[in-house]
Scaffold this motif. Structure first.
Motif, PDB file in Angstrom:
ATOM      1  N   CYS A 384      -5.696  37.853  29.962  1.00  0.00           N
ATOM      2  CA  CYS A 384      -5.839  38.593  31.221  1.00  0.00           C
ATOM      3  C   CYS A 384      -4.598  38.447  32.105  1.00  0.00           C
ATOM      4  CB  CYS A 384      -7.068  38.095  31.977  1.00  0.00           C
ATOM      5  SG  CYS A 384      -7.211  38.777  33.639  1.00  0.00           S
ATOM      6  N   ARG A 385      -4.003  39.572  32.451  1.00  0.00           N
ATOM      7  CA  ARG A 385      -2.733  39.513  33.186  1.00  0.00           C
ATOM      8  C   ARG A 385      -2.900  38.980  34.603  1.00  0.00           C
ATOM      9  NH1 ARG A 385       0.835  41.830  29.644  1.00  0.00           N
ATOM     10  NH2 ARG A 385      -0.049  43.590  28.544  1.00  0.00           N
ATOM     11  N   ARG A 386      -4.015  39.317  35.226  1.00  0.00           N
ATOM     12  CA  ARG A 386      -4.174  38.878  36.607  1.00  0.00           C
ATOM     13  C   ARG A 386      -4.270  37.361  36.682  1.00  0.00           C
ATOM     14  NH1 ARG A 386      -5.483  42.672  40.214  1.00  0.00           N
ATOM     15  NH2 ARG A 386      -6.322  43.830  38.467  1.00  0.00           N
ATOM     16  N   CYS A 401     -10.235  39.451  34.738  1.00  0.00           N
ATOM     17  CA  CYS A 401     -10.374  40.373  35.864  1.00  0.00           C
ATOM     18  C   CYS A 401     -11.096  41.667  35.532  1.00  0.00           C
ATOM     19  CB  CYS A 401      -9.006  40.675  36.462  1.00  0.00           C
ATOM     20  SG  CYS A 401      -8.018  41.851  35.501  1.00  0.00           S
ATOM     21  N   GLY A 402     -11.018  42.102  34.305  1.00  0.00           N
ATOM     22  CA  GLY A 402     -11.664  43.374  33.959  1.00  0.00           C
ATOM     23  C   GLY A 402     -10.891  44.595  34.432  1.00  0.00           C
ATOM     24  N   ASN A 403      -9.775  44.392  35.097  1.00  0.00           N
ATOM     25  CA  ASN A 403      -9.006  45.530  35.621  1.00  0.00           C
ATOM     26  C   ASN A 403      -7.537  45.441  35.190  1.00  0.00           C
ATOM     27  OD1 ASN A 403      -8.543  47.915  36.980  1.00  0.00           O
ATOM     28  ND2 ASN A 403      -8.375  46.943  39.006  1.00  0.00           N
ATOM     29  N   CYS A 404      -7.308  44.920  33.985  1.00  0.00           N
ATOM     30  CA  CYS A 404      -5.955  44.954  33.430  1.00  0.00           C
ATOM     31  C   CYS A 404      -6.052  45.493  32.003  1.00  0.00           C
ATOM     32  CB  CYS A 404      -5.290  43.572  33.459  1.00  0.00           C
ATOM     33  SG  CYS A 404      -5.906  42.409  32.235  1.00  0.00           S
ATOM     34  N   CYS A 407      -7.788  43.092  29.519  1.00  0.00           N
ATOM     35  CA  CYS A 407      -9.245  43.003  29.660  1.00  0.00           C
ATOM     36  C   CYS A 407      -9.913  44.261  29.139  1.00  0.00           C
ATOM     37  CB  CYS A 407      -9.635  42.796  31.120  1.00  0.00           C
ATOM     38  SG  CYS A 407      -9.339  41.125  31.698  1.00  0.00           S
TER      39      CYS A 407
HETATM   40 ZN    ZN Z   1      -7.604  41.057  33.273  1.00  0.00          ZN
END
Ligand code: ZN
Ligand code: ADP
Length: 618
Positions: A384-386, A401-404, A407
């Motif tokens: 996960c990048r965040r 995060c679910g937003n990268c 993910c």
């Molecule tokens: Zn992520």
């Protein structure tokens, strides 16, 4: 002095602050820490506030400014933003003015008079003015409830935006010992924090450090292949949404802007080589939603507060994560969804290494190179990048995060032993004398003249990797470097060298696991497939909502033009989105929308209600 009185007044109540938040700004809730900061100020304490850009720092001093008797003096070095900020406040029914070198002495006198008369909630002052001649005596003639020192990191000679005038501001505490001071910044390491507290002579300040996470920003990294084509597709998927494309060279800004213009987009290049007049025109057009895309070197974005930048693309790899985070942070300041895309290529890393290695100060070069490595690790990350990004800023995210991109599309691994063997064997046979580009050419059996001249076409692995594209090879080789099977000799023209681990692969049959590359084409197909999964009714609903949003945006723009202020100061994108979603049709409904305060309801609310009602009839 008057501050003690304020602290005991009933107006210091936090309920009052909440009412003011709704009344003036139209927001129902404080964001994390905002209420605590305001409480500290109400109790007369000094405070140091660290919050990311877009985190909501301004509200922390603007609410005390409108609830306490007297005026809040805001010191900010960003003179170009003052006019915007003051206009934004006035649009919310808050009395504000500014004094800086951009106004003439008559205008300044007028502002001073209204300050003396207690008519101002907020007075913005540039640091130059504040420390000049008799300004303290001017301040002493009015009633001050708070000093807010914005961009407070400018006080530190260690920081990146040092302003000498800021170092004289310790005098505020001497002259106004009972007025609380709040210092705010989005960037301050420990040293800078200490500097701020010392130099402003803050007394036992409460220190507030907000999370630096910006969950509304999506994060994505893609290989830097066919970048222009990818950018074009990206922009098509963000119709009419404002965005910034960062590059490392002036020429690239112009090339990209030209290409986008040819394709019918409103795009302009922005860099330090343009005349100041031209630059400010571009900036104005961008702020007023008349220009969709700015292709810029890093110079762009510092002096603007545009909250509805919906995307940021990095055409090149930035030098470090600080710069990267600051630049993507210019998107989505209104809290609505915004997308970011970083193109990553090994060529960029090599180029940046060359630049950084040859800086004048050896110790500094070393630090810069380490920072570049961290940037590279982020771009190559398989997790996960965040989490990686926030960890760099010493913050721990407990979940993915679910937003990268990672993910959303977790990398898939495969047996890469044969691929690794081919690559390592070629490196071995080329006597560890070639950089990545040449190695790929040899593996793919390129007929380049240079290869023939050097006799590389006679080695056994020449052409052994024909079945993979150049991008696939780059992807595999970067993984082999990260996994320690190859090393880049940065001090010897970036040639690739074997390591002890590579011997195991070559001679001991050690197996290697690699991540499958996804080509740009495959990704597009995946996206198409996932778009199809949505039910038709859902899609129709979304389309209608988008249409209404567009319509409201248009109305916003007309109003903005008439009022002579930027559209995002009328209502933010986030507010318009909520309107398009909840379709308020009465005043009460409208007031319930986040971002609609009393003044804006009266001034603009009805036009939007009418538009929504008409739309519903259709
Ligand atoms: Zn992520
Ligand atoms: P910063 O100065 O930290 O960059 P701003 O004060 O400009 O951030 O706030 C960023 C955005 O968030 C603005 O559009 C602001 O109106 C909005 N905002 C601030 N506080 C809240 C809140 N409590 N609820 C909703 N939006 C908020």
């Amino acid at each position: 002095m008057f501050v003690g009185k304020i602290c005991r007044g009933k107006r210091m109540n936090l309920d009052n602050a909440k009412l003011a938040l709704k009344r003036y700004f139209g927001y129902d809730q404080f964001r994390p820490l905002q209420a605590d900061i305001i409480r500290a100020i109400f109790s007369g304490r000094d405070a140091l506030v660290l919050m990311p850009t877009g985190g909501g720092k301004s509200v922390c001093f603007q609410i005390p400014a409108v609830t306490l008797p007297g005026t809040c003096i805001v010191v900010s070095p960003l003179i170009s933003l003052m006019k915007d900020q003051v206009e934004g406040l006035r649009a919310n029914g808050i009395a504000a003015a500014f004094i800086n070198s951009a106004i003439d002495s008559r205008e300044q006198l007028r502002v001073e008079e209204s300050f003396y008369a207690g008519e101002l909630h907020l007075l913005y002052v540039s640091p130059e003015k504040l420390v000049s001649g008799n300004f303290v005596s001017i301040l002493k003639r009015g009633k001050i409830n708070l000093f807010a020192i914005d961009e407070a990191h400018c006080i530190s000679a260690w920081g990146h935006d040092f302003r000498p005038e800021y170092t004289q501001m310790g005098m505020l505490k001497q002259h106004f010992p009972k007025v609380p001071v709040v210092a705010l910044t989005a960037t301050a390491d420990k040293l800078t924090r200490k500097d701020i507290v010392d130099q402003l002579k803050l007394e036992e300040p409460e220190i507030f450090i907000a999370s630096f996470d910006r969950p509304n920003l999506s994060l994505e990294v893609r290989p830097g292949q066919q970048r222009l084509q990818q950018i074009e597709d990206f922009v098509r998927k963000h119709p009419k949404q404002a965005g910034i494309i960062y590059t490392l060279s002036r020429k690239a800004t112009e090339d990209i802007a030209d290409k986008l213009k040819q394709k019918g987009f409103k795009a302009e290049a922005y860099h330090a080589g343009l005349s100041p007049d031209r630059r400010s025109k571009i900036q104005d057009h961008f702020i007023n939603d008349n220009l969709q895309i700015v292709c810029a070197t890093v110079a762009f974005g510092m002096g603007i507060d545009k909250s509805n930048v919906r995307w940021v693309i990095h055409y090149n790899l930035p030098k470090n994560l600080e710069g990267y985070y600051q630049e993507i942070g210019r998107a989505g300041r209104d809290g609505a969804k915004a997308d970011t895309l970083l193109f990553y290529s090994f060529a960029d890393v090599s180029m940046l290494r060359d630049i950084l290695q040859n800086g004048e100060n050896a110790a500094q070069n070393e630090i810069q190179l380490v920072k570049l490595e961290r940037m590279q690790q982020y771009a190559e990350s398989l997790a996960c990048r965040r989490r990686i990004l926030l960890a760099y800023f010493s913050e721990n995210l407990s979940e993915n995060c679910g937003n990268c991109d990672i993910c959303r599309n977790p990398p898939q691994s495969m047996d890469g032993t044969v691929i690794a063997q081919k690559a390592l064997s070629a490196v071995y046979r080329l006597n560890e004398q070639v950089p990545m580009g040449m190695l790929i050419d040899v593996l793919r059996g390129s007929a380049r003249r240079e290869i023939k001249q050097l006799g590389y076409d006679t080695i056994k692995t020449y052409g052994a990797g024909r079945d993979f594209s150049q991008w696939d090879w780059q992807h595999y080789l970067m993984q082999l470097i990260n996994l320690g099977y190859l090393e880049v000799a940065y001090d010897a023209a970036n040639v690739l060298r074997l390591t002890s681990a590579s011997q195991d692969v070559l001679f001991k049959n050690r197996s290697v696991e690699l991540i499958k590359p996804t080509s740009y084409k495959e990704r597009q197909e995946e996206e198409k497939a996932s778009a199809k999964i949505k039910a038709p009714t859902q899609l129709k609903k979304e389309r209608l909502r988008d249409e209404l949003f567009e319509h409201l945006r248009q109305i916003r723009k007309e109003i903005a033009q008439k009022e002579g202020i930027p559209p995002y100061l009328i209502f933010s994108d986030a507010t318009l989105e909520e309107m398009a979603f909840s379709k308020p049709q009465t005043e009460d409904d409208m007031l319930a929308v986040s971002g609609v305060g009393e003044k804006k309801l009266v001034q603009f609310g009805y036009r939007f209600i009418k538009a929504i009602r008409n739309y519903e009839k259709k």
